[in-house]
Design an enzyme around this catalytic site. Structure first.
Site, PDB file in Angstrom:
ATOM      1  CG  HIS A 228      -1.835  -1.087   1.213  1.00 27.42           C
ATOM      2  ND1 HIS A 228      -2.992  -1.573   0.747  1.00 27.42           N
ATOM      3  CD2 HIS A 228      -1.304  -2.306   2.025  1.00 27.42           C
ATOM      4  CE1 HIS A 228      -3.326  -2.619   1.264  1.00 27.42           C
ATOM      5  NE2 HIS A 228      -2.397  -3.192   2.046  1.00 27.42           N
TER       6      HIS A 228
ATOM      7  CE  LYS B  75      11.449  19.069 -11.308  1.00 25.38           C
ATOM      8  NZ  LYS B  75      10.241  19.369 -11.751  1.00 25.38           N
TER       9      LYS B  75
END
Ligand code: ARG
Length: 464
Positions: free
Chosen positions: A163, A290
């Site tokens: 999960h 980035k």
């Protein structure tokens, strides 16, 4: 494209009117099926040997044909083959050219008893066999790269997730071995599909079979096929090998997409487990800081396109009547696109996994004591307490540590443990060791070093 009088076409005999030029364009597959030129020439070479065997071609005619085929192959290879109006597909283009080279009298005999229906099915199978074999070679190298990395970094621990929540400690190599297992299954699945691809339709004619008793076993053998397909109607109409190859491609891409998604998550600043090499990253045009894992995002994204090819072609095939129908020409573009996408994806994924760097401190630093709650329950199981009870007791320890605002369950004192359950002893502190937790998983397939090393060895042995 100029309007074509019907007499210029190989099937022109009974047609008097010209076709709509847009229809010519719509109908033509040469722009994309010419990549099968070699398979087509090979098919014709062996087919004419079959015709010679039943005395429909003399030895001299056969050698002229083979000379012409060789020349055509050279033209394709050197990019000098000149396509002409009326070349509907690779089959008609090659036959037209053969007539120009060796004369129409002999070239006109090549298609005796053959139809483009068995011809195209044969070419496709030869072509798919070659591409799939190459892909499996690349795939095996990809898996070996993963296995090598897993062996080198066997000592690195990390959280295992369900999960996307931290669950239990595992080895980084255990994670690598998980995907190596998926990809090894893809490899084996590909080999099985190859066996079904490798059946020969040649000698089935348009549908009803060969009127001159050609030796189909001889044709099959000459083209390296396992055997002739047992029914001529099936032989010309079966595209299951295309569907299977597309499914194989889709499932592989599905695996690659999950592999990539994990790595994308692990490469975020929040996780910081891995860093993609510059060779497989790009920057942002606006934000100087980035570094984006574009390679992984493309690997993930391209799975959609390959599955689209499978779904699209399944829809094209659905409900078409027996046997050959032009709908089946729609097998090529999705298949070729999928094969190329898979090929590039395997090569990129190999590059990514062999060059990414891992941050061991971040991986092991993400392990937290709550991930050993199951081990705490197991501790009492080893003292004879039923698991359902120990699960509950361990849960109480987690809650107590939370209520006391401790940094983890390992911070509870022996007295506090004993207050929860008197069967806790001094040795409970041995539970709180990630390495020891992983090393307890020695059963086949588990996270212990010995178990992971066995997995790697076992996978490696399946790749040959
Ligand atoms: N270009 C065609 C294809 O790819 C070849 C077969 C044509 N057969 C026919 N009966 N028109 O399917």
């Amino acid at each position: 494209m100029s309007q074509q009088p019907a007499e210029n076409k190989l099937w022109g005999g009974r047609f008097t009117g010209a076709t709509d030029p847009l229809m010519d364009l719509y109908n033509a597959s040469l722009p994309y099926d010419k990549i099968m030129y070699k398979a087509d020439l090979e098919g014709t070479k062996v087919y004419t040997e079959g015709l010679n065997k039943i005395n429909l071609l003399t030895k001299e005619e056969l050698s002229e044909i083979h000379r012409g085929l060789k020349e055509i192959e050279k033209e394709w290879e050197t990019n000098t083959f000149v396509e002409k109006a009326g070349d509907e597909d690779i089959h008609t283009a090659n036959e037209r050219r053969l007539g120009e080279i060796i004369g129409k009298h002999i070239a006109g005999k090549v298609h005796t008893g053959r139809s483009r229906n068995d011809q195209v099915a044969t070419d496709m199978r030869i072509y798919v066999r070659e591409r799939l074999t190459q892909l499996l070679q690349f795939l095996s190298e990809f898996v070996k790269t993963i296995l090598k990395r897993a062996e080198q970094e066997i000592d690195v621990l990390m959280p295992g997730y369900t999960h996307l929540q931290r669950a239990q400690p595992i080895r980084w190599s255990h994670w690598l071995s998980m995907y190596a297992t998926y990809f090894t299954e893809d490899f084996k699945r590909g080999k099985q599909i190859l066996q079904r691809v490798n059946q020969s339709p040649l000698g089935s004619g348009a549908l009803a079979g060969h009127p001159y008793g050609i030796d189909r076993e001889f044709l099959a053998q000459g083209l390296g096929f396992e055997a002739p397909i047992g029914n001529s109607l099936t032989a010309v109409s079966d595209r299951d090998f295309v569907v299977e190859t597309l499914f194989w491609s889709s499932l592989f891409m599905n695996h690659i997409s999950r592999f990539s998604e994990d790595l994308i998550i692990y490469s975020t600043a929040e996780f910081g487990f891995i860093q993609c090499a510059d060779a497989y990253s790009t920057g942002s045009s606006l934000m100087p800081q980035k570094k984006n894992p574009d390679s992984l995002e493309l690997l993930r994204g391209k799975s959609g396109r390959v599955f689209g090819s499978l779904a699209g072609f399944m829809m094209s095939l659905k409900s078409i009547p027996s046997t050959y129908n032009k709908d089946m020409q729609e097998d090529k573009e999705p298949l070729f696109d999928a094969l190329t996408t898979v090929e590039h994806s395997i090569l990129i994924a190999t590059g990514v996994i062999s060059t990414l760097s891992i941050n061991r401190e971040r991986m092991e630093g993400a392990l937290t004591m709550d991930m050993l709650a199951t081990d705490l329950a197991d501790y009492l199981v080893r003292k004879g307490v039923p698991f359902r009870e120990t699960h509950h007791i361990s849960g109480e320890c987690v809650r107590a540590a939370e209520e006391l605002k401790l940094s983890g369950i390992d911070q509870l004192t022996l007295e506090q443990f004993k207050n929860i359950d008197e069967r806790f002893n001094e040795d409970v502190k041995d539970v709180f060791d990630f390495e020891a937790s992983v090393e307890r998983r020695t059963a086949t397939g588990g996270a212990a070093k010995s178990a992971v090393l066995k997995q790697l060895k076992n996978l490696d042995s399946q790749l040959n």
